[in-house]
Design a protein around this motif. Structure first.
Motif, PDB file in Angstrom:
ATOM      1  N   LYS A  31       0.823  -1.214   0.000  1.00 51.40           N
ATOM      2  CA  LYS A  31       0.000   0.000   0.000  1.00 51.40           C
ATOM      3  C   LYS A  31       0.856   1.263   0.000  1.00 51.40           C
ATOM      4  N   GLU A  32       2.057   1.159   0.507  1.00 50.29           N
ATOM      5  CA  GLU A  32       2.988   2.295   0.452  1.00 50.29           C
ATOM      6  C   GLU A  32       3.649   2.392  -0.919  1.00 50.29           C
ATOM      7  N   LEU A  33       3.914   1.242  -1.501  1.00 50.70           N
ATOM      8  CA  LEU A  33       4.646   1.165  -2.757  1.00 50.70           C
ATOM      9  C   LEU A  33       3.802   1.587  -3.954  1.00 50.70           C
ATOM     10  N   LYS A  34       2.528   1.184  -3.960  1.00 51.80           N
ATOM     11  CA  LYS A  34       1.657   1.449  -5.105  1.00 51.80           C
ATOM     12  C   LYS A  34       0.676   2.565  -4.746  1.00 51.80           C
ATOM     13  N   VAL A  35       0.665   3.610  -5.546  1.00 54.73           N
ATOM     14  CA  VAL A  35      -0.217   4.756  -5.308  1.00 54.73           C
ATOM     15  C   VAL A  35      -1.165   4.913  -6.508  1.00 54.73           C
ATOM     16  N   ASN A  36      -2.205   5.695  -6.323  1.00 55.03           N
ATOM     17  CA  ASN A  36      -3.202   5.936  -7.375  1.00 55.03           C
ATOM     18  C   ASN A  36      -3.788   4.621  -7.899  1.00 55.03           C
ATOM     19  N   VAL A  37      -4.132   3.722  -6.996  1.00 56.22           N
ATOM     20  CA  VAL A  37      -4.677   2.415  -7.359  1.00 56.22           C
ATOM     21  C   VAL A  37      -6.152   2.572  -7.715  1.00 56.22           C
ATOM     22  N   ASP A  38      -6.531   2.129  -8.898  1.00 53.59           N
ATOM     23  CA  ASP A  38      -7.914   2.166  -9.358  1.00 53.59           C
ATOM     24  C   ASP A  38      -8.286   0.813  -9.949  1.00 53.59           C
ATOM     25  N   LYS A  39      -9.577   0.498  -9.896  1.00 54.36           N
ATOM     26  CA  LYS A  39     -10.053  -0.724 -10.539  1.00 54.36           C
ATOM     27  C   LYS A  39     -10.056  -0.520 -12.047  1.00 54.36           C
ATOM     28  N   ILE A  40      -9.883  -1.607 -12.762  1.00 52.59           N
ATOM     29  CA  ILE A  40      -9.915  -1.560 -14.221  1.00 52.59           C
ATOM     30  C   ILE A  40     -11.367  -1.680 -14.650  1.00 52.59           C
ATOM     31  N   SER A  41     -11.829  -0.713 -15.419  1.00 51.59           N
ATOM     32  CA  SER A  41     -13.211  -0.759 -15.901  1.00 51.59           C
ATOM     33  C   SER A  41     -13.214  -0.733 -17.423  1.00 51.59           C
ATOM     34  N   THR A  42     -14.295  -1.124 -17.999  1.00 51.28           N
ATOM     35  CA  THR A  42     -14.494  -1.218 -19.461  1.00 51.28           C
ATOM     36  C   THR A  42     -13.432  -2.081 -20.135  1.00 51.28           C
ATOM     37  N   ALA A  43     -12.941  -3.064 -19.412  1.00 55.48           N
ATOM     38  CA  ALA A  43     -11.896  -3.929 -19.971  1.00 55.48           C
ATOM     39  C   ALA A  43     -12.398  -4.703 -21.178  1.00 55.48           C
ATOM     40  N   THR A  44     -13.621  -5.203 -21.100  1.00 51.86           N
ATOM     41  CA  THR A  44     -14.147  -6.000 -22.206  1.00 51.86           C
ATOM     42  C   THR A  44     -14.212  -5.170 -23.478  1.00 51.86           C
ATOM     43  N   GLN A  45     -14.721  -3.945 -23.371  1.00 50.26           N
ATOM     44  CA  GLN A  45     -14.825  -3.083 -24.552  1.00 50.26           C
ATOM     45  C   GLN A  45     -13.444  -2.758 -25.124  1.00 50.26           C
ATOM     46  N   GLN A  46     -12.493  -2.461 -24.261  1.00 52.01           N
ATOM     47  CA  GLN A  46     -11.144  -2.154 -24.742  1.00 52.01           C
ATOM     48  C   GLN A  46     -10.511  -3.362 -25.431  1.00 52.01           C
ATOM     49  N   LEU A  47     -10.715  -4.544 -24.859  1.00 51.15           N
ATOM     50  CA  LEU A  47     -10.141  -5.749 -25.455  1.00 51.15           C
ATOM     51  C   LEU A  47     -10.778  -6.065 -26.804  1.00 51.15           C
ATOM     52  N   LYS A  48     -12.057  -5.753 -26.955  1.00 52.54           N
ATOM     53  CA  LYS A  48     -12.734  -5.999 -28.235  1.00 52.54           C
ATOM     54  C   LYS A  48     -12.086  -5.215 -29.363  1.00 52.54           C
ATOM     55  N   ASN A  49     -11.452  -4.119 -29.040  1.00 50.89           N
ATOM     56  CA  ASN A  49     -10.805  -3.294 -30.061  1.00 50.89           C
ATOM     57  C   ASN A  49      -9.407  -3.779 -30.439  1.00 50.89           C
ATOM     58  N   LEU A  50      -8.873  -4.734 -29.705  1.00 48.65           N
ATOM     59  CA  LEU A  50      -7.543  -5.262 -30.029  1.00 48.65           C
ATOM     60  C   LEU A  50      -7.649  -6.377 -31.071  1.00 48.65           C
ATOM     61  N   GLU A  51      -6.648  -6.436 -31.938  1.00 49.77           N
ATOM     62  CA  GLU A  51      -6.581  -7.485 -32.951  1.00 49.77           C
ATOM     63  C   GLU A  51      -5.330  -8.327 -32.726  1.00 49.77           C
ATOM     64  N   PRO A  52      -5.482  -9.497 -32.118  1.00 50.05           N
ATOM     65  CA  PRO A  52      -4.309 -10.375 -31.966  1.00 50.05           C
ATOM     66  C   PRO A  52      -3.805 -10.804 -33.348  1.00 50.05           C
ATOM     67  N   VAL A  53      -2.486 -10.902 -33.474  1.00 51.77           N
ATOM     68  CA  VAL A  53      -1.879 -11.286 -34.755  1.00 51.77           C
ATOM     69  C   VAL A  53      -0.786 -12.316 -34.528  1.00 51.77           C
ATOM     70  N   THR A  54      -0.441 -12.996 -35.599  1.00 52.56           N
ATOM     71  CA  THR A  54       0.779 -13.804 -35.624  1.00 52.56           C
ATOM     72  C   THR A  54       1.737 -13.073 -36.562  1.00 52.56           C
ATOM     73  N   PHE A  55       3.019 -13.203 -36.293  1.00 48.49           N
ATOM     74  CA  PHE A  55       4.008 -12.501 -37.109  1.00 48.49           C
ATOM     75  C   PHE A  55       5.368 -13.147 -36.945  1.00 48.49           C
TER      76      PHE A  55
END
Length: 145
Positions: A31-55
């Motif tokens: 709790k001393e080491l990590k500051v400005n801790v927030d929950k991750i929200s809208t993760a599903t929507q953000q992930l939907k915008n990613l395109e996994p690729v092989t390369f």
């Protein structure tokens, strides 16, 4: 850190030097080491915008970078940057460019291990939605009887 040096003279004019070192570790509370801790929200929507690729890396053109060979799984920086800019970092690699000459090359890279907490958040969001839909389905089934 404490350091002790012991000196002993041994027969035939040899000197034996031994040292002992002690190190003390400090434990830091998370709790001393990590500051400005927030929950991750809208993760599903953000992930939907990613395109996994092989390369494959162009290891012939950029052999001096010692990139991995063979097929890779990942994301293009240009795709991740709009959704997760903090997951894109600039990498600097120094390489030998000739006799007594070295150069530094910089490029952006996706830190895919940082996706793990986002994936967990998305799974939790989806699970909450599934449970809500199950409740709604049970209500509809009960009304249909």
């Amino acid at each position: 850190m404490k350091c002790k040096i012991l000196v002993k003279t041994v027969a035939f004019g040899f000197v034996l030097i031994a040292s002992a070192m002690s190190v003390s570790a400090q434990k830091i509370n998370e709790k001393e080491l990590k500051v400005n801790v927030d929950k991750i929200s809208t993760a599903t929507q953000q992930l939907k915008n990613l395109e996994p690729v092989t390369f494959n890396y162009d290891t012939k053109k950029f052999n001096y970078l010692q990139l991995p060979t063979g097929g890779q799984y990942g994301f293009l920086v240009s795709n991740v940057l709009p959704e997760f800019p903090q997951m894109v970092t600039e990498v600097s690699k120094q390489y030998n460019a000739g006799k007594n000459d070295s150069k530094v090359v910089k490029y952006n890279e996706v830190q895919t291990e940082n996706l793990i907490p986002v994936l967990v958040a998305a799974i939790k969001e989806q699970q909450a939605e599934i449970e809500l839909l199950k409740k709604e389905l049970n209500v509809l089934k009960a009304k249909a009887k």
